[in-house]
Motif scaffolding. Structure first.
Motif, PDB file in Angstrom:
ATOM      1  N   ARG A 192       0.828  -1.212   0.000  1.00 51.19           N
ATOM      2  CA  ARG A 192       0.000   0.000   0.000  1.00 51.19           C
ATOM      3  C   ARG A 192       0.856   1.253   0.000  1.00 51.19           C
ATOM      4  NH1 ARG A 192      -2.393   1.223   4.165  1.00 51.19           N
ATOM      5  NH2 ARG A 192      -1.338  -0.105   5.686  1.00 51.19           N
ATOM      6  N   PHE A 193       2.119   1.098   0.357  1.00 54.31           N
ATOM      7  CA  PHE A 193       3.044   2.230   0.421  1.00 54.31           C
ATOM      8  C   PHE A 193       3.934   2.241  -0.812  1.00 54.31           C
ATOM      9  CE2 PHE A 193       2.990   3.882   4.882  1.00 54.31           C
ATOM     10  CZ  PHE A 193       2.016   3.047   5.394  1.00 54.31           C
ATOM     11  N   SER A 194       4.103   3.429  -1.392  1.00 56.23           N
ATOM     12  CA  SER A 194       5.029   3.585  -2.501  1.00 56.23           C
ATOM     13  C   SER A 194       5.679   4.956  -2.406  1.00 56.23           C
ATOM     14  CB  SER A 194       4.313   3.424  -3.850  1.00 56.23           C
ATOM     15  OG  SER A 194       3.337   4.434  -4.016  1.00 56.23           O
ATOM     16  N   ALA A 195       6.908   5.048  -2.884  1.00 55.57           N
ATOM     17  CA  ALA A 195       7.642   6.315  -2.859  1.00 55.57           C
ATOM     18  C   ALA A 195       8.338   6.517  -4.188  1.00 55.57           C
ATOM     19  CB  ALA A 195       8.656   6.328  -1.723  1.00 55.57           C
ATOM     20  N   LYS A 196       8.405   7.786  -4.582  1.00 54.56           N
ATOM     21  CA  LYS A 196       9.071   8.138  -5.824  1.00 54.56           C
ATOM     22  C   LYS A 196       9.961   9.355  -5.595  1.00 54.56           C
ATOM     23  CE  LYS A 196       5.417   6.480  -8.913  1.00 54.56           C
ATOM     24  NZ  LYS A 196       4.455   6.840  -9.982  1.00 54.56           N
ATOM     25  N   MET A 197      10.968   9.456  -6.432  1.00 49.94           N
ATOM     26  CA  MET A 197      11.807  10.656  -6.423  1.00 49.94           C
ATOM     27  C   MET A 197      12.118  10.990  -7.873  1.00 49.94           C
ATOM     28  SD  MET A 197      15.067  11.572  -4.084  1.00 49.94           S
ATOM     29  CE  MET A 197      15.603  13.275  -3.971  1.00 49.94           C
ATOM     30  N   PRO A 198      11.240  11.706  -8.548  1.00 49.06           N
ATOM     31  CA  PRO A 198      11.406  11.968  -9.976  1.00 49.06           C
ATOM     32  C   PRO A 198      12.583  12.885 -10.292  1.00 49.06           C
ATOM     33  CG  PRO A 198       9.522  13.176  -9.084  1.00 49.06           C
ATOM     34  CD  PRO A 198       9.998  12.262  -8.001  1.00 49.06           C
ATOM     35  N   ASN A 199      13.001  13.707  -9.337  1.00 43.69           N
ATOM     36  CA  ASN A 199      14.172  14.554  -9.542  1.00 43.69           C
ATOM     37  C   ASN A 199      14.809  14.882  -8.190  1.00 43.69           C
ATOM     38  OD1 ASN A 199      12.906  17.078  -8.478  1.00 43.69           O
ATOM     39  ND2 ASN A 199      11.543  16.743 -10.233  1.00 43.69           N
ATOM     40  N   ALA A 200      15.915  15.586  -8.247  1.00 45.55           N
ATOM     41  CA  ALA A 200      16.708  15.819  -7.026  1.00 45.55           C
ATOM     42  C   ALA A 200      16.022  16.731  -6.026  1.00 45.55           C
ATOM     43  CB  ALA A 200      18.063  16.402  -7.406  1.00 45.55           C
ATOM     44  N   SER A 201      14.949  17.380  -6.432  1.00 45.18           N
ATOM     45  CA  SER A 201      14.339  18.361  -5.536  1.00 45.18           C
ATOM     46  C   SER A 201      12.927  17.988  -5.095  1.00 45.18           C
ATOM     47  CB  SER A 201      14.313  19.735  -6.204  1.00 45.18           C
ATOM     48  OG  SER A 201      13.586  19.680  -7.404  1.00 45.18           O
ATOM     49  N   PHE A 202      12.517  16.739  -5.340  1.00 48.39           N
ATOM     50  CA  PHE A 202      11.141  16.400  -5.000  1.00 48.39           C
ATOM     51  C   PHE A 202      10.975  14.897  -4.799  1.00 48.39           C
ATOM     52  CE2 PHE A 202       6.773  17.162  -4.579  1.00 48.39           C
ATOM     53  CZ  PHE A 202       6.046  16.283  -5.364  1.00 48.39           C
ATOM     54  N   SER A 203      10.211  14.569  -3.758  1.00 53.17           N
ATOM     55  CA  SER A 203       9.880  13.168  -3.524  1.00 53.17           C
ATOM     56  C   SER A 203       8.475  13.078  -2.963  1.00 53.17           C
ATOM     57  CB  SER A 203      10.862  12.535  -2.529  1.00 53.17           C
ATOM     58  OG  SER A 203      10.516  11.198  -2.240  1.00 53.17           O
ATOM     59  N   THR A 204       7.820  11.953  -3.236  1.00 51.87           N
ATOM     60  CA  THR A 204       6.488  11.710  -2.685  1.00 51.87           C
ATOM     61  C   THR A 204       6.441  10.351  -2.006  1.00 51.87           C
ATOM     62  OG1 THR A 204       5.710  10.736  -4.760  1.00 51.87           O
ATOM     63  CG2 THR A 204       5.302  13.090  -4.429  1.00 51.87           C
ATOM     64  N   LEU A 205       5.620  10.266  -0.996  1.00 49.35           N
ATOM     65  CA  LEU A 205       5.288   9.008  -0.333  1.00 49.35           C
ATOM     66  C   LEU A 205       3.771   8.865  -0.420  1.00 49.35           C
ATOM     67  CD1 LEU A 205       6.213   6.555   1.453  1.00 49.35           C
ATOM     68  CD2 LEU A 205       5.690   7.977   3.440  1.00 49.35           C
ATOM     69  N   LYS A 206       3.330   7.768  -1.020  1.00 52.26           N
ATOM     70  CA  LYS A 206       1.911   7.583  -1.241  1.00 52.26           C
ATOM     71  C   LYS A 206       1.412   6.361  -0.477  1.00 52.26           C
ATOM     72  CE  LYS A 206       0.459   8.637  -5.279  1.00 52.26           C
ATOM     73  NZ  LYS A 206       0.148   8.680  -6.738  1.00 52.26           N
ATOM     74  N   ILE A 207       0.245   6.494   0.103  1.00 49.97           N
ATOM     75  CA  ILE A 207      -0.408   5.374   0.788  1.00 49.97           C
ATOM     76  C   ILE A 207      -1.781   5.192   0.130  1.00 49.97           C
ATOM     77  CG2 ILE A 207      -1.122   4.386   2.991  1.00 49.97           C
ATOM     78  CD1 ILE A 207       0.590   6.544   4.385  1.00 49.97           C
ATOM     79  N   GLN A 208      -1.995   4.007  -0.406  1.00 46.63           N
ATOM     80  CA  GLN A 208      -3.254   3.732  -1.095  1.00 46.63           C
ATOM     81  C   GLN A 208      -3.587   2.249  -1.010  1.00 46.63           C
ATOM     82  OE1 GLN A 208      -5.792   5.124  -2.388  1.00 46.63           O
ATOM     83  NE2 GLN A 208      -6.659   3.440  -3.579  1.00 46.63           N
ATOM     84  N   PRO A 209      -4.672   1.860  -0.351  1.00 47.77           N
ATOM     85  CA  PRO A 209      -5.568   2.694   0.445  1.00 47.77           C
ATOM     86  C   PRO A 209      -5.036   2.891   1.868  1.00 47.77           C
ATOM     87  CG  PRO A 209      -6.337   0.437   0.439  1.00 47.77           C
ATOM     88  CD  PRO A 209      -5.096   0.456  -0.401  1.00 47.77           C
ATOM     89  N   SER A 210      -5.389   3.997   2.480  1.00 43.42           N
ATOM     90  CA  SER A 210      -4.920   4.254   3.841  1.00 43.42           C
ATOM     91  C   SER A 210      -5.748   3.475   4.860  1.00 43.42           C
ATOM     92  CB  SER A 210      -4.978   5.757   4.145  1.00 43.42           C
ATOM     93  OG  SER A 210      -6.293   6.239   3.967  1.00 43.42           O
ATOM     94  N   GLU A 211      -5.122   3.171   6.006  1.00 44.75           N
ATOM     95  CA  GLU A 211      -5.774   2.452   7.090  1.00 44.75           C
ATOM     96  C   GLU A 211      -5.485   3.192   8.405  1.00 44.75           C
ATOM     97  OE1 GLU A 211      -4.561  -1.634   7.142  1.00 44.75           O
ATOM     98  OE2 GLU A 211      -5.236  -2.020   5.080  1.00 44.75           O
ATOM     99  N   PRO A 212      -6.341   3.012   9.406  1.00 41.29           N
ATOM    100  CA  PRO A 212      -6.118   3.697  10.687  1.00 41.29           C
ATOM    101  C   PRO A 212      -4.741   3.438  11.284  1.00 41.29           C
ATOM    102  CG  PRO A 212      -8.353   2.843  10.624  1.00 41.29           C
ATOM    103  CD  PRO A 212      -7.661   2.330   9.379  1.00 41.29           C
ATOM    104  N   ARG A 213      -4.178   2.255  11.081  1.00 41.96           N
ATOM    105  CA  ARG A 213      -2.860   1.946  11.652  1.00 41.96           C
ATOM    106  C   ARG A 213      -1.727   2.707  10.964  1.00 41.96           C
ATOM    107  NH1 ARG A 213      -0.918  -3.471   8.962  1.00 41.96           N
ATOM    108  NH2 ARG A 213      -2.374  -3.671   7.230  1.00 41.96           N
ATOM    109  N   ASP A 214      -2.043   3.403   9.873  1.00 45.30           N
ATOM    110  CA  ASP A 214      -1.032   4.244   9.217  1.00 45.30           C
ATOM    111  C   ASP A 214      -0.889   5.593   9.909  1.00 45.30           C
ATOM    112  OD1 ASP A 214      -2.344   3.134   6.015  1.00 45.30           O
ATOM    113  OD2 ASP A 214      -0.841   2.202   7.322  1.00 45.30           O
ATOM    114  N   SER A 215      -1.749   5.886  10.862  1.00 40.50           N
ATOM    115  CA  SER A 215      -1.679   7.163  11.577  1.00 40.50           C
ATOM    116  C   SER A 215      -0.331   7.276  12.282  1.00 40.50           C
ATOM    117  CB  SER A 215      -2.821   7.256  12.595  1.00 40.50           C
ATOM    118  OG  SER A 215      -4.072   7.239  11.938  1.00 40.50           O
ATOM    119  N   ALA A 216       0.387   8.351  12.005  1.00 44.55           N
ATOM    120  CA  ALA A 216       1.743   8.537  12.514  1.00 44.55           C
ATOM    121  C   ALA A 216       2.232   9.901  12.050  1.00 44.55           C
ATOM    122  CB  ALA A 216       2.678   7.445  11.972  1.00 44.55           C
ATOM    123  N   VAL A 217       3.448  10.245  12.483  1.00 49.04           N
ATOM    124  CA  VAL A 217       4.128  11.409  11.913  1.00 49.04           C
ATOM    125  C   VAL A 217       5.141  10.888  10.902  1.00 49.04           C
ATOM    126  CG1 VAL A 217       5.527  13.455  12.338  1.00 49.04           C
ATOM    127  CG2 VAL A 217       3.853  12.715  14.044  1.00 49.04           C
TER     128      VAL A 217
END
Lengths: 112, 115
Positions: free
Chosen positions: B64-89
């Motif tokens: 459900r978790f995926s991460a990308k870094m398309p260039n040196a100045s940007f990254s994303t972390l995606k959660i799909q689908p999210s669940e209550p146990r994903d609650s965190a900082v």
């Protein structure tokens, strides 16, 4: 056994007190060691590295005992502003940033 | 120079929704890390990149978790689908290679609540 273990505290001390935290690590091949500080609801920040010979930065002294696999942090003349959580950090293999293992932290509360 | 920038700072979503967390590392840093912090488990490394290439994703909890870094100045972390146990900082951090300089600079974090 957890890779990096710390007493969670809290340590409640008066201003001016000396307080010491210990941390143990399980992997004897660990290469380098650090203390990070994290204020409440903030991000962790590097406090100091820990060298084999021990090192001091003002009121803070860090020591490493490789034989016993523990690291210590001593804070002298504690200030109210020292209140935070102190994270023990171990680099398992060296040579790469990606092998940092963080302990859960020891909470310090300095009271007036 | 600006530090590590993360957005959003807070996210509240319902279970099953997609969540995307964003990170802009410090300019010139060649390492980027995604961490998750909870009271129970502390700070856990999820994945890290070196020069935009994923090096170790063994900490990613599941598909459900995926991460990308398309260039040196940007990254994303995606959660799909999210669940209550994903609650965190979720923290993003960046750093420089070499010389034993292992200081990692953390962003302010994204506080995620999944209801």
């Amino acid at each position: 056994r957890k890779e990096v273990e710390q007493d969670p505290g809290p340590f409640n001390v008066p201003e001016g007190a000396t307080v010491a935290f210990n941390c143990t690590y399980s992997n004897s091949a660990s290469q380098s060691f650090f203390w990070y500080r994290q204020d409440c609801r903030k991000e962790p920040k590097l406090l100091m590295s820990v060298y084999s010979s021990g090192n001091e930065d003002g009121r803070f002294t860090a020591q490493l005992n490789r034989a016993s696999q523990y690291i210590s942090l001593l804070i002298r003349d504690s200030k109210l502003s020292d209140s935070a959580t102190y994270l023990c950090v171990v680099n398992l293999h060296g040579g790469s940033q990606g092998n940092l293992i963080f302990g859960k932290g020891t909470k310090l509360s300095v009271k007036p | 120079d600006a530090g590590v920038i993360q957005s959003p700072r807070h996210e509240v979503t319902e279970m099953g929704q997609e969540v995307t967390l964003r990170c802009k590392p410090i300019s010139g840093h060649d390492y980027l890390f995604w961490y998750r912090q909870t009271m129970m488990r502390g700070l856990e490394l999820l994945i890290y990149f070196n020069n935009n290439v994923p090096i170790d994703d063994s900490g990613m909890p599941e598909d459900r978790f995926s991460a990308k870094m398309p260039n040196a100045s940007f990254s994303t972390l995606k959660i799909q689908p999210s669940e209550p146990r994903d609650s965190a900082v979720y923290f993003c951090a960046s750093g420089l290679a070499g010389g034993g300089a292992y200081e990692q600079y953390f962003g302010p974090g994204t506080r995620l609540t999944v209801t």
